[in-house]
Design an enzyme around this catalytic site. Structure first.
Site, mmCIF file in Angstrom:
data_model
loop_
_atom_site.group_PDB
_atom_site.id
_atom_site.type_symbol
_atom_site.label_atom_id
_atom_site.label_comp_id
_atom_site.label_asym_id
_atom_site.label_seq_id
_atom_site.Cartn_x
_atom_site.Cartn_y
_atom_site.Cartn_z
ATOM 1 N N HIS A 174 -44.941 -44.195 25.357
ATOM 2 C CA HIS A 174 -45.611 -44.984 26.382
ATOM 3 C C HIS A 174 -47.126 -44.825 26.326
ATOM 4 O O HIS A 174 -47.860 -45.619 26.904
ATOM 5 C CB HIS A 174 -45.054 -44.641 27.761
ATOM 6 C CG HIS A 174 -43.764 -45.366 28.033
ATOM 7 N ND1 HIS A 174 -43.592 -46.264 29.046
ATOM 8 C CD2 HIS A 174 -42.581 -45.351 27.361
ATOM 9 C CE1 HIS A 174 -42.370 -46.757 29.007
ATOM 10 N NE2 HIS A 174 -41.737 -46.209 27.985
ATOM 11 N N SER B 219 -45.232 -49.352 21.619
ATOM 12 C CA SER B 219 -44.322 -49.479 20.479
ATOM 13 C C SER B 219 -45.041 -50.048 19.269
ATOM 14 O O SER B 219 -45.937 -50.879 19.410
ATOM 15 C CB SER B 219 -43.173 -50.418 20.833
ATOM 16 O OG SER B 219 -42.400 -49.874 21.861
ATOM 17 N N LYS C 67 -33.137 -58.051 26.418
ATOM 18 C CA LYS C 67 -32.803 -57.895 25.006
ATOM 19 C C LYS C 67 -32.029 -56.600 24.759
ATOM 20 O O LYS C 67 -31.059 -56.577 24.000
ATOM 21 C CB LYS C 67 -34.090 -57.913 24.178
ATOM 22 C CG LYS C 67 -33.842 -58.127 22.705
ATOM 23 C CD LYS C 67 -35.104 -58.552 21.974
ATOM 24 C CE LYS C 67 -34.795 -58.817 20.515
ATOM 25 N NZ LYS C 67 -35.902 -59.494 19.827
ATOM 26 N N ASP C 68 -32.447 -55.515 25.436
ATOM 27 C CA ASP C 68 -31.722 -54.243 25.280
ATOM 28 C C ASP C 68 -30.294 -54.349 25.818
ATOM 29 O O ASP C 68 -29.390 -53.688 25.301
ATOM 30 C CB ASP C 68 -32.460 -53.115 26.008
ATOM 31 C CG ASP C 68 -33.657 -52.592 25.196
ATOM 32 O OD1 ASP C 68 -33.734 -52.928 23.996
ATOM 33 O OD2 ASP C 68 -34.492 -51.861 25.750
ATOM 34 N N GLU D 36 -18.605 -32.624 9.137
ATOM 35 C CA GLU D 36 -18.576 -33.960 9.723
ATOM 36 C C GLU D 36 -19.427 -34.906 8.880
ATOM 37 O O GLU D 36 -20.389 -34.489 8.234
ATOM 38 C CB GLU D 36 -19.135 -33.887 11.148
ATOM 39 C CG GLU D 36 -18.221 -33.132 12.100
ATOM 40 C CD GLU D 36 -17.108 -34.015 12.618
ATOM 41 O OE1 GLU D 36 -16.083 -34.112 11.919
ATOM 42 O OE2 GLU D 36 -17.259 -34.600 13.696
#
Ligand code: HEM
Lengths: 255, 424
Positions: B214, B218, B242-243, B286
């Site tokens: 922040h 971005s 959008k998220d 894994e």
């Protein structure tokens, strides 16, 4: 660039696919069977599970425990309370201490876990030529290709090992067991059990029924899980259409 | 947070005057300016946060039923699966949630690699991310020990034994880690304690990571800075919308796994209770550790070890230690990446050579994963060595070199420019 990218994708897929092929030194063919519980809508066949329980009870239970199951779980196979009580009462468990401070034997009740055939691993080995019959509660989850493997194992015995194969004393030749020498004698024979529902007891039938029963024992939640899954996926699919519509609407003034 | 937001609701205003949480939320999530050209690869950060919260919630509920004792752990997990209401759902969500976490975070990282999100001014943001993935690995490794199956036990044995490669103090450290002379009850107990603790540490580092993003804002697919307000849209409603699309798509995939193939990522051996006397024929970690496992096993016996030994007559670096160094080094180079890549242009879109090597590197990581899944014998030894060498060559040679000699393609003047041009 496009080309490089597709090469990358193809190579990645090759890498993923090849993993299975080279993983085992010798590739043993285990045919896929069309089990009733396969697929997103699959469910268990109650009659098959009941026959499977019968084979387990009359054959396998003399060597193999089923520790994670309680008698009360048999309600899921369609048995009533009285039937389960009667089934459990065939077994004895140690309980106590009582008021005198002594341990005592009593008949098993529905809340008891399946009583194992041997008191401990040593006793089991002593009775089986030193080999240990593993617990079967999770067998179909504890092997690669679980149910298909168990079925193939039960039907994979061969009286005569292939020429040149050195079979050790007290061992049996099995096509799918790793190394092909297994300490478990072929447990199933034609008409080895007399099915309560009159089904003809071929080796294949008994093997399939037992495998189905063990698949249920390993994943008793399977039917709930799949039906809940259908429901969840449907709700999410609707939500997806809605969020896409909202997103388009919101972004319509940006482009 | 220069200007305070005015709220109508008197209670909200009362709180906000004393502790400006609502102003903060309004600034950082409502009005926050986001580059308008972010594509769906920018969804994965938000997805990772959702998965982290899901892991913590399902984990706490599992912890209420789980028993960390070598005699009961396996049975207690099965009790959760069979006797606890919706216990199978909790456990499958948690178990597959770990795989989802890594899928999401690995995509998030490759997104950063491709669009150059590690360049100035986002170096610290990137490094915090690397810290998070390290903590995730520790957490997932210890979580995998908890159900106390065969792979839990033998995986823990193999990995903790690595520390014995440390010269002189190695064995002491391993005994200290185990709390005894083998992986046993004390090991299980401390792993449980740490498995409960570390997710909250991750949560704190994620908070720093988010604060950092922040501050800088971005990055975006063009890798250029925001210049004018026209380059951005507010977080809400544009990116909340959008998220949400990404989140629901992700949940569709996650649910398909949980409800219809809950054991695809697992090893059948972990449904066999741990047995210290019986080594499984083929110990594999894994899937999310496989590339690192391949690097660990890639270093030849007489590589650094033999070399130093021959030169000084003393073994300082055994093959095992060299493997351990290589494995940790493969993560450590990520910390250095912001300074290894000297390009002025961030996004691989405008760097054709860098771009080509990115895809080669992606394939290299898949190859490492594939080698890690197979026994270290035959051709796998050689493929593993070449792929491991390439991993380091990529970061230590290719990236610096390409960044210095490549001529990038022209970068658009601003984020909104081509969009507006198309309109005209
Ligand atoms: C970063 C987040 C987390 C990750 C990546 C993670 C990962 C894992 C993994 C891989 C397992 C083994 C699952 C299996 O194979 O059965 C596991 C088990 C477990 N975890 Fe976590 N976990 C996380 C957070 C938590 C938290 C916050 C708690 C508790 C507060 C928790 C409690 C447990 C318990 C009790 C088990 C044993 C039950 C089981 O094996 O299913 N986990 N975890």
């Amino acid at each position: 660039m496009r080309r490089l990218r597709s090469i990358a994708v193809v190579l990645a897929m090759f890498a993923a696919g090849a993993t299975g092929v080279w993983a085992a030194g010798e590739k043993i063919e285990i045919p896929d069977r069309d089990w009733s519980w396969n697929g997103p809508l699959g469910s268990f066949d109650r009659a098959e599970l009941q026959r499977g329980l019968q084979v387990y009870t009359e054959v396998c239970a003399s060597c193999h425990s089923l520790r994670l199951l309680a008698y009360r779980n048999l309600a899921a196979l369609g048995y009533g309370e009285e039937e389960i009580k009667a089934y459990a009462a065939n077994y004895e468990v140690e309980d106590g201490p009582n008021d005198q401070g002594e341990m005592f034997l009593r008949a098993a009740i529905p809340s008891d876990r399946f009583v194992p055939p041997f008191a401990n691993e040593q006793a089991a080995r002593a009775a089986n030529n030193g080999a240990y019959p593993p617990d079967l509660s999770l067998m179909t989850k504890a092997r690669k290709n679980g149910a298909n493997y168990v079925f193939a194992l039960l039907t994979g015995y061969q009286d005569e090992p292939p020429e040149g194969f050195q079979l050790m004393d007290g061992m049996y030749y099995n096509k799918v067991f790793p190394g092909h020498q297994i300490a478990m004698a072929p447990p199933l024979f034609e008409d080895g059990v007399e099915y309560a529902d009159g089904t003809e007891a071929t080796v294949e039938r008994m093997a399939a029924d037992t495998t189905a029963f063990l698949a249920w024992a390993a994943e008793p939640e399977l039917e709930d899980r799949k039906s809940m899954g259908i429901w969840v996926l449907s709700v999410l699919a609707i939500l997806f259409v809605m969020t896409v519509a909202v997103k388009r609407q919101v972004w319509s003034d940006v482009h | 947070m220069a200007t305070k937001t005015e709220f109508k609701n008197p209670v909200v205003r009362w709180v906000d005057d004393r502790l400006p949480v609502f102003t903060y939320l309004d600034h950082e999530y409502n009005q926050f300016p986001m580059p308008r050209n972010l594509n769906y690869w920018w969804n994965f950060g938000a997805l990772a946060s959702v998965v982290l919260i899901l892991m913590i919630l399902t984990g706490i509920m599992l912890a209420m039923q789980y028993t960390p004792h070598v005699d009961y752990a396996f049975e207690s997990v099965e009790r959760i699966m069979r006797d606890v209401n919706y216990g199978w759902l909790l456990r499958y969500l948690h178990m597959n949630g770990a795989s989802m976490f890594f899928i999401v975070v690995y995509i998030h990282m490759f997104r950063g690699l491709y669009y150059g999100s590690y360049h100035a001014p986002r170096e610290l943001l990137w490094m915090l991310g690397v810290v998070i993935v390290l903590l995730m690995m520790a957490t997932a490794f210890m979580g995998y020990v908890l159900p106390w199956g065969q792979m839990s036990f033998w995986g823990a044995t193999v990995i903790t034994n690595l520390f014995s490669a440390i010269p002189w103090v190695g064995d002491v450290i391993v005994t200290w880690l185990w709390g005894g002379f083998s992986v046993d009850n004390p090991t299980l107990n401390r792993f449980y304690a740490l498995h409960y603790l570390l997710p909250f540490v991750i949560f704190a580092v994620v908070a720093l990571h988010v604060i950092a993003v922040h501050i800088t804002g971005s990055n975006n697919p063009k890798g250029i800075d925001v210049q004018v307000p026209r380059d951005t849209v507010t977080f809400h409603p544009y990116f909340t919308a959008k998220d949400s699309v990404g989140l629901v798509a992700f949940l569709l995939f996650f649910s398909a796994v949980v409800f219809f193939a809950p054991n695809v990522f697992g090893e059948p051996d972990n449904y066999i209770k741990a047995n210290p006397l019986q080594t499984p024929p083929h110990i594999v970690p894994e899937w999310y550790f496989l590339p690192f496992y391949a690097i660990l096993r890639a270093v030849p016996d007489n590589f650094i070890g033999g070399w130093v030994t021959g030169w000084m007559g003393v073994t300082f670096v055994s093959a095992k230690l060299a493997g351990v160094i290589a494995m940790f080094g493969s993560i450590a180079v990520l910390f250095l990446l912001p300074w290894l890549d000297r390009s002025k242009v961030r996004s691989a879109r405008y760097r054709p050579v860098h771009n080509a090597f990115f895809w080669v590197f992606l394939v290299d990581c898949f190859v490492l994963g594939w080698v890690g899944a197979n026994p270290a014998e035959g051709m796998f030894i050689w493929i593993g060595r070449v792929a491991t060498a390439w991993y380091f060559v990529h970061f230590l040679i290719i990236i610096p070199l390409v960044s210095m000699i490549e001529t990038p393609r022209p970068v658009p003047a601003s984020i909104s420019e081509p969009v507006l041009k198309e309109k005209a």
